[in-house]
Design a protein around this motif. Structure first.
Motif, PDB file in Angstrom:
ATOM      1  N   ASN A 149       0.853  -1.196   0.000  1.00  0.00           N
ATOM      2  CA  ASN A 149       0.000   0.000   0.000  1.00  0.00           C
ATOM      3  C   ASN A 149       0.888   1.244   0.000  1.00  0.00           C
ATOM      4  OD1 ASN A 149      -2.264   1.692   0.233  1.00  0.00           O
ATOM      5  ND2 ASN A 149      -2.279   1.550   2.476  1.00  0.00           N
ATOM      6  N   PRO A 150       1.704   1.417  -1.054  1.00  0.00           N
ATOM      7  CA  PRO A 150       2.716   2.481  -1.040  1.00  0.00           C
ATOM      8  C   PRO A 150       2.149   3.896  -0.992  1.00  0.00           C
ATOM      9  CG  PRO A 150       2.552   1.492  -3.215  1.00  0.00           C
ATOM     10  CD  PRO A 150       1.735   0.644  -2.302  1.00  0.00           C
ATOM     11  N   GLU A 151       0.930   4.083  -1.486  1.00  0.00           N
ATOM     12  CA  GLU A 151       0.350   5.427  -1.541  1.00  0.00           C
ATOM     13  C   GLU A 151      -0.658   5.681  -0.424  1.00  0.00           C
ATOM     14  OE1 GLU A 151       1.625   7.484  -3.636  1.00  0.00           O
ATOM     15  OE2 GLU A 151       2.842   5.907  -4.569  1.00  0.00           O
ATOM     16  N   GLY A 152      -0.764   4.752   0.524  1.00  0.00           N
ATOM     17  CA  GLY A 152      -1.756   4.884   1.583  1.00  0.00           C
ATOM     18  C   GLY A 152      -1.446   5.993   2.573  1.00  0.00           C
ATOM     19  N   GLN A 153      -2.433   6.288   3.399  1.00  0.00           N
ATOM     20  CA  GLN A 153      -2.272   7.316   4.436  1.00  0.00           C
ATOM     21  C   GLN A 153      -1.224   6.865   5.444  1.00  0.00           C
ATOM     22  OE1 GLN A 153      -5.883   8.245   6.492  1.00  0.00           O
ATOM     23  NE2 GLN A 153      -4.923   9.684   7.907  1.00  0.00           N
ATOM     24  N   LYS A 154      -0.334   7.792   5.813  1.00  0.00           N
ATOM     25  CA  LYS A 154       0.745   7.467   6.745  1.00  0.00           C
ATOM     26  C   LYS A 154       0.215   7.400   8.180  1.00  0.00           C
ATOM     27  CE  LYS A 154       4.078   7.789   3.606  1.00  0.00           C
ATOM     28  NZ  LYS A 154       4.912   6.651   3.146  1.00  0.00           N
ATOM     29  N   TYR A 212      11.330   2.372  15.312  1.00  0.00           N
ATOM     30  CA  TYR A 212      10.363   2.944  16.250  1.00  0.00           C
ATOM     31  C   TYR A 212       9.604   4.101  15.596  1.00  0.00           C
ATOM     32  CZ  TYR A 212      12.962   0.588  20.030  1.00  0.00           C
ATOM     33  OH  TYR A 212      13.569  -0.332  20.841  1.00  0.00           O
ATOM     34  N   ASP A 213       8.302   4.158  15.833  1.00  0.00           N
ATOM     35  CA  ASP A 213       7.484   5.312  15.445  1.00  0.00           C
ATOM     36  C   ASP A 213       7.778   5.783  14.021  1.00  0.00           C
ATOM     37  OD1 ASP A 213       6.288   5.266  17.930  1.00  0.00           O
ATOM     38  OD2 ASP A 213       7.660   6.738  18.796  1.00  0.00           O
ATOM     39  N   ARG A 214       7.663   4.854  13.091  1.00  0.00           N
ATOM     40  CA  ARG A 214       7.909   5.186  11.692  1.00  0.00           C
ATOM     41  C   ARG A 214       6.611   5.565  10.984  1.00  0.00           C
ATOM     42  NH1 ARG A 214      12.598   2.940   9.621  1.00  0.00           N
ATOM     43  NH2 ARG A 214      14.162   2.866  11.286  1.00  0.00           N
ATOM     44  N   PRO A 215       6.633   6.632  10.175  1.00  0.00           N
ATOM     45  CA  PRO A 215       5.473   6.953   9.338  1.00  0.00           C
ATOM     46  C   PRO A 215       5.411   6.001   8.142  1.00  0.00           C
ATOM     47  CG  PRO A 215       7.220   8.550   8.973  1.00  0.00           C
ATOM     48  CD  PRO A 215       7.700   7.632  10.065  1.00  0.00           C
ATOM     49  N   ILE A 216       4.481   5.054   8.198  1.00  0.00           N
ATOM     50  CA  ILE A 216       4.346   4.021   7.168  1.00  0.00           C
ATOM     51  C   ILE A 216       2.907   4.018   6.688  1.00  0.00           C
ATOM     52  CG2 ILE A 216       4.494   1.524   6.724  1.00  0.00           C
ATOM     53  CD1 ILE A 216       6.583   1.381   8.983  1.00  0.00           C
ATOM     54  N   SER A 217       2.721   3.801   5.390  1.00  0.00           N
ATOM     55  CA  SER A 217       1.366   3.725   4.852  1.00  0.00           C
ATOM     56  C   SER A 217       0.560   2.685   5.614  1.00  0.00           C
ATOM     57  CB  SER A 217       1.410   3.353   3.366  1.00  0.00           C
ATOM     58  OG  SER A 217       2.085   4.343   2.623  1.00  0.00           O
ATOM     59  N   GLU A 218      -0.699   3.014   5.869  1.00  0.00           N
ATOM     60  CA  GLU A 218      -1.554   2.172   6.697  1.00  0.00           C
ATOM     61  C   GLU A 218      -1.428   0.698   6.314  1.00  0.00           C
ATOM     62  OE1 GLU A 218      -6.131   2.053   8.413  1.00  0.00           O
ATOM     63  OE2 GLU A 218      -5.627   3.336   6.702  1.00  0.00           O
ATOM     64  N   ALA A 219      -1.188  -0.135   7.328  1.00  0.00           N
ATOM     65  CA  ALA A 219      -0.895  -1.548   7.083  1.00  0.00           C
ATOM     66  C   ALA A 219      -1.934  -2.446   7.740  1.00  0.00           C
ATOM     67  CB  ALA A 219       0.498  -1.891   7.616  1.00  0.00           C
ATOM     68  N   LYS A 220      -2.107  -3.603   7.137  1.00  0.00           N
ATOM     69  CA  LYS A 220      -3.003  -4.622   7.691  1.00  0.00           C
ATOM     70  C   LYS A 220      -2.286  -5.961   7.636  1.00  0.00           C
ATOM     71  CE  LYS A 220      -5.401  -5.575   3.301  1.00  0.00           C
ATOM     72  NZ  LYS A 220      -4.443  -4.801   2.483  1.00  0.00           N
ATOM     73  N   VAL A 221      -2.827  -6.938   8.321  1.00  0.00           N
ATOM     74  CA  VAL A 221      -2.242  -8.283   8.320  1.00  0.00           C
ATOM     75  C   VAL A 221      -2.159  -8.788   6.883  1.00  0.00           C
ATOM     76  CG1 VAL A 221      -2.602 -10.681   9.019  1.00  0.00           C
ATOM     77  CG2 VAL A 221      -3.034  -8.824  10.645  1.00  0.00           C
ATOM     78  N   GLY A 222      -0.986  -9.315   6.544  1.00  0.00           N
ATOM     79  CA  GLY A 222      -0.763  -9.843   5.206  1.00  0.00           C
ATOM     80  C   GLY A 222      -0.031  -8.893   4.281  1.00  0.00           C
ATOM     81  N   ASP A 223       0.033  -7.607   4.630  1.00  0.00           N
ATOM     82  CA  ASP A 223       0.768  -6.655   3.801  1.00  0.00           C
ATOM     83  C   ASP A 223       2.259  -6.985   3.798  1.00  0.00           C
ATOM     84  OD1 ASP A 223      -1.477  -5.276   3.097  1.00  0.00           O
ATOM     85  OD2 ASP A 223      -1.012  -3.448   4.217  1.00  0.00           O
ATOM     86  N   VAL A 224       2.917  -6.637   2.701  1.00  0.00           N
ATOM     87  CA  VAL A 224       4.359  -6.853   2.571  1.00  0.00           C
ATOM     88  C   VAL A 224       5.087  -5.542   2.827  1.00  0.00           C
ATOM     89  CG1 VAL A 224       6.236  -7.494   0.999  1.00  0.00           C
ATOM     90  CG2 VAL A 224       4.062  -8.738   0.923  1.00  0.00           C
ATOM     91  N   LEU A 225       6.043  -5.576   3.747  1.00  0.00           N
ATOM     92  CA  LEU A 225       6.890  -4.416   4.031  1.00  0.00           C
ATOM     93  C   LEU A 225       8.264  -4.629   3.422  1.00  0.00           C
ATOM     94  CD1 LEU A 225       6.162  -3.757   7.842  1.00  0.00           C
ATOM     95  CD2 LEU A 225       4.838  -3.012   5.847  1.00  0.00           C
ATOM     96  N   GLY A 226       8.851  -3.551   2.947  1.00  0.00           N
ATOM     97  CA  GLY A 226      10.215  -3.592   2.451  1.00  0.00           C
ATOM     98  C   GLY A 226      11.146  -2.888   3.422  1.00  0.00           C
ATOM     99  N   ILE A 227      12.162  -3.590   3.886  1.00  0.00           N
ATOM    100  CA  ILE A 227      13.179  -3.006   4.766  1.00  0.00           C
ATOM    101  C   ILE A 227      14.420  -2.805   3.911  1.00  0.00           C
ATOM    102  CG2 ILE A 227      14.484  -3.241   6.906  1.00  0.00           C
ATOM    103  CD1 ILE A 227      12.344  -5.165   7.901  1.00  0.00           C
ATOM    104  N   TYR A 228      14.801  -1.553   3.703  1.00  0.00           N
ATOM    105  CA  TYR A 228      15.827  -1.223   2.719  1.00  0.00           C
ATOM    106  C   TYR A 228      17.240  -1.277   3.294  1.00  0.00           C
ATOM    107  CZ  TYR A 228      12.091  -0.012  -0.466  1.00  0.00           C
ATOM    108  OH  TYR A 228      10.994  -0.093  -1.290  1.00  0.00           O
ATOM    109  N   ASN A 229      18.220  -1.143   2.401  1.00  0.00           N
ATOM    110  CA  ASN A 229      19.641  -1.243   2.756  1.00  0.00           C
ATOM    111  C   ASN A 229      19.948  -2.575   3.445  1.00  0.00           C
ATOM    112  OD1 ASN A 229      19.209   1.986   2.872  1.00  0.00           O
ATOM    113  ND2 ASN A 229      21.322   1.493   2.320  1.00  0.00           N
ATOM    114  N   ALA A 230      19.359  -3.635   2.923  1.00  0.00           N
ATOM    115  CA  ALA A 230      19.557  -4.965   3.510  1.00  0.00           C
ATOM    116  C   ALA A 230      20.537  -5.813   2.701  1.00  0.00           C
ATOM    117  CB  ALA A 230      18.214  -5.688   3.618  1.00  0.00           C
ATOM    118  N   GLY A 231      21.224  -5.185   1.730  1.00  0.00           N
ATOM    119  CA  GLY A 231      22.174  -5.949   0.924  1.00  0.00           C
ATOM    120  C   GLY A 231      23.442  -6.290   1.674  1.00  0.00           C
ATOM    121  N   ALA A 232      23.846  -5.423   2.598  1.00  0.00           N
ATOM    122  CA  ALA A 232      25.075  -5.653   3.361  1.00  0.00           C
ATOM    123  C   ALA A 232      24.746  -6.074   4.786  1.00  0.00           C
ATOM    124  CB  ALA A 232      25.929  -4.379   3.383  1.00  0.00           C
ATOM    125  N   TYR A 233      25.360  -7.148   5.235  1.00  0.00           N
ATOM    126  CA  TYR A 233      25.238  -7.633   6.612  1.00  0.00           C
ATOM    127  C   TYR A 233      23.807  -8.000   6.980  1.00  0.00           C
ATOM    128  CZ  TYR A 233      29.818  -5.571   6.433  1.00  0.00           C
ATOM    129  OH  TYR A 233      31.091  -5.256   6.051  1.00  0.00           O
TER     130      TYR A 233
END
Length: 409
Positions: A313-318, A335-356
Motif C-alpha cells: 500500500n505504497p500510496e496509503g495514508q501514513k 520505532y514510530d515510523r510513518p508508514i502507509s496504513e498496514a493490515k495483516v498480510g501486507d508486505v513491508l520492504g526493509i531497505y539497505n539490507a544488501g550488506a550484513y
C-alpha cells in the motif's frame, strides 16, 4: 526496485526474502572507480558484507578483487572463480595454521599482529610476500562497533611500532609489498582518509619494496532521505592527487587499493517481510512481522536506521508504527515510523539490507534463514533456497540413536 516488482517477488518466492538488484551493485562499483579520475584504483570487494556466489561473480566480471577475512571466505572466493592473486586475506586472531592454509592457496597475506609477523618470518622468511595492516590510531566510524582504527582496537599494528616492525622485517628478511589500514565504517569526513593516507605515506619510508597501498573503506551510504553520506568524488580527487604526489616522492608508481563492501551492496538489497499482527498497546501501534534480528541484526546491534515501506500500500495514508520481529527478544526494526496504513498480510520492504543481512543472519529461536533473490537483467531469479528444518538439524547428533552411545556410572 519499484513496489510493483518487489510485490511480485514476494508473491512468487514468499517472505521473508532478501532481494538484490545487480544493476545497483554495478553502478556503485563504476561510480567508485570513476571517482579517482586519472588515478587507477583497484577495488577489492569486502565479501563479508554479502558472499553469495552470484554477487561475487558479478563483481568479478566488473574487474574487482576480493577482501577476505577468513579461510572460508578465501575458499568461497576461489569457488566463485577469482584467482588466488586477486584475493587479499586479512585475518584477526586466527590460529597460525589458518594463515599457513592461506599461504598454500597462494592468496595475498595481510598481517596485523607483531607476534604473528615474527612467526611468519620464522616460517617463511623472504619466500612469501606479505602485507602489513597498520592501526593509524584514528577514531572514525558511525558506531563504536564499527570503529576499528582507534588506539584500543584489536585490529592492526600500531603506527607507533614501525621501528619494531622494521626490526622483524630486517631480521627475517621479510618481503613487504603492501601497507594497509582500515579506520572504520560510515565515515563522512574526507579528511579522515587523508589523515590516514599521510600516516601510510610516512610508514612507506620503512619499506622500499612496496607494490601497493590499501586504504580500506568505510564509505557511508544513505539510509534515509537527507542522510549524510561519504563524499566519494571529493575523496577520490583528494586521495588521487595525494597518492600521485606520494609516488613521485617514493620514486616509482604503486597500486592504489580500496576494499569497499557495504558501499557496493547495501543499497542493492531489500528484505521483504509480511505483517503477522497489528497490535495496539496503551502507547504504541506495533506491526509484528515474520522476521527479526535473526535476519537483520544491524538495527539491534549498531542502532542502524533502515527505511521501511509498505510495499502493498505504497500510496496509503501514513500512520505511526513500530515495526518489530517475531523473535523472543527485543528486535525492533524501527520505532514510530510513518508508514502507509498496514493490515495483516501486507508486505513491508526493509531497505539497505544488501550488506550484513544474510551474512549476519542466524537460527536463533530455531527460525529459518530466508531465500535470496537476484534481479539480473530485470528478471528475479532464486539464488539461495529458503532453509528448512532439515537444515537446522542437519549436523545434530541424537545420542539416544547413536551406536556409540554409552552410559557411564
Amino acid at each position: 526496485m519499484n513496489s510493483r516488482l518487489l510485490e511480485s517477488v514476494a508473491g512468487e518466492f514468499g517472505t521473508p526474502v532478501y532481494v538484490y538488484d545487480e544493476t545497483k551493485i554495478i553502478s556503485q562499483y563504476n561510480r567508485l572507480k570513476k571517482a579517482f579520475g586519472p588515478q587507477e584504483v583497484k577495488l577489492h570487494y569486502a565479501m563479508k558484507a554479502l558472499s553469495n556466489i552470484n554477487v561475487l561473480k558479478t563483481l568479478k566480471e566488473q574487474g574487482a578483487g576480493l577482501d577476505a577475512v577468513s579461510i572460508e571466505e578465501v575458499l568461497l572466493g576461489l569457488r566463485a572463480g577469482f584467482e588466488a592473486n586477486e584475493i587479499m586475506y586479512t585475518p584477526n586472531g586466527v590460529a597460525f595454521s589458518e594463515i599457513e592454509e592461506a599461504v598454500a592457496l597462494g592468496v595475498m597475506i595481510n598481517i596485523d599482529n607483531l607476534s604473528v609477523l615474527e612467526h611468519f618470518g620464522m616460517v617463511y622468511g623472504a619466500s612469501v610476500p606479505v602485507c602489513i595492516r597498520i592501526n593509524p590510531h584514528i577514531l572514525a566510524g558511525g558506531h563504536a562497533n564499527i570503529s576499528v582504527g582507534h588506539i584500543d582496537s584489536k585490529f592492526g599494528i600500531s603506527i607507533h611500532q614501525l621501528r619494531h616492525i622494521q626490526r622483524i622485517v630486517e631480521h627475517y628478511k621479510l618481503h613487504i609489498i603492501g601497507l594497509h589500514m582500515h579506520t572504520g565504517s560510515d565515515i563522512v569526513d574526507a579528511d579522515v582518509f587523508l589523515q590516514g593516507a599521510d600516516l601510510l605515506y610516512h610508514a612507506a619510508g620503512y619499506f622500499p619494496e612496496l607494490q601497493f597501498m590499501d586504504f580500506g573503506s568505510g564509505f557511508k551510504v544513505a539510509y534515509q532521505e537527507g542522510d549524510f553520506v561519504t563524499p566519494i568524488e571529493e575523496i577520490g580527487t583528494k586521495i588521487g592527487e595525494s597518492f600521485q604526489h606520494f609516488c613521485k616522492e617514493y620514486g616509482r608508481e604503486l597500486e592504489l587499493w580500496f576494499e569497499p563492501g557495504k558501499f557496493l551492496v547495501s543499497e542493492s538489497g531489500v528484505l521483504l517481510v509480511s505483517v503477522n499482527v497489528v497490535k495496539q498497546t496503551t502507547s504504541t501501534v506495533f506491526l509484528g512481522v515474520n522476521s527479526g534480528q535473526n535476519h537483520l541484526i544491524r538495527p539491534m546491534f549498531y542502532n542502524a536506521y533502515h527505511r521501511i515501506e509498505n510495499i502493498s500500500n505504497p500510496e496509503g495514508q501514513k500512520k505511526l508504527y513500530s515495526v518489530v520481529g517475531y523473535i523472543c527478544e527485543t528486535d525492533t526494526f524501527g520505532y514510530d515510523r510513518p508508514i502507509s496504513e498496514a493490515k495483516v498480510g501486507d508486505v513491508l520492504g526493509i531497505y539497505n539490507a544488501g550488506a550484513y543481512g544474510f551474512s549476519m543472519s542466524n537460527q536463533y529461536n530455531s527460525r529459518l534463514r530466508p531465500a535470496e533473490v537476484y534481479i539480473k537483467d530485470g528478471v528475479p531469479q532464486l539464488i539461495r533456497k529458503r532453509e528448512t528444518l532439515e537444515d537446522v538439524i542437519r549436523n545434530e547428533i541424537d545420542l539416544s540413536k547413536s551406536a556409540s552411545y554409552a552410559t557411564y556410572e
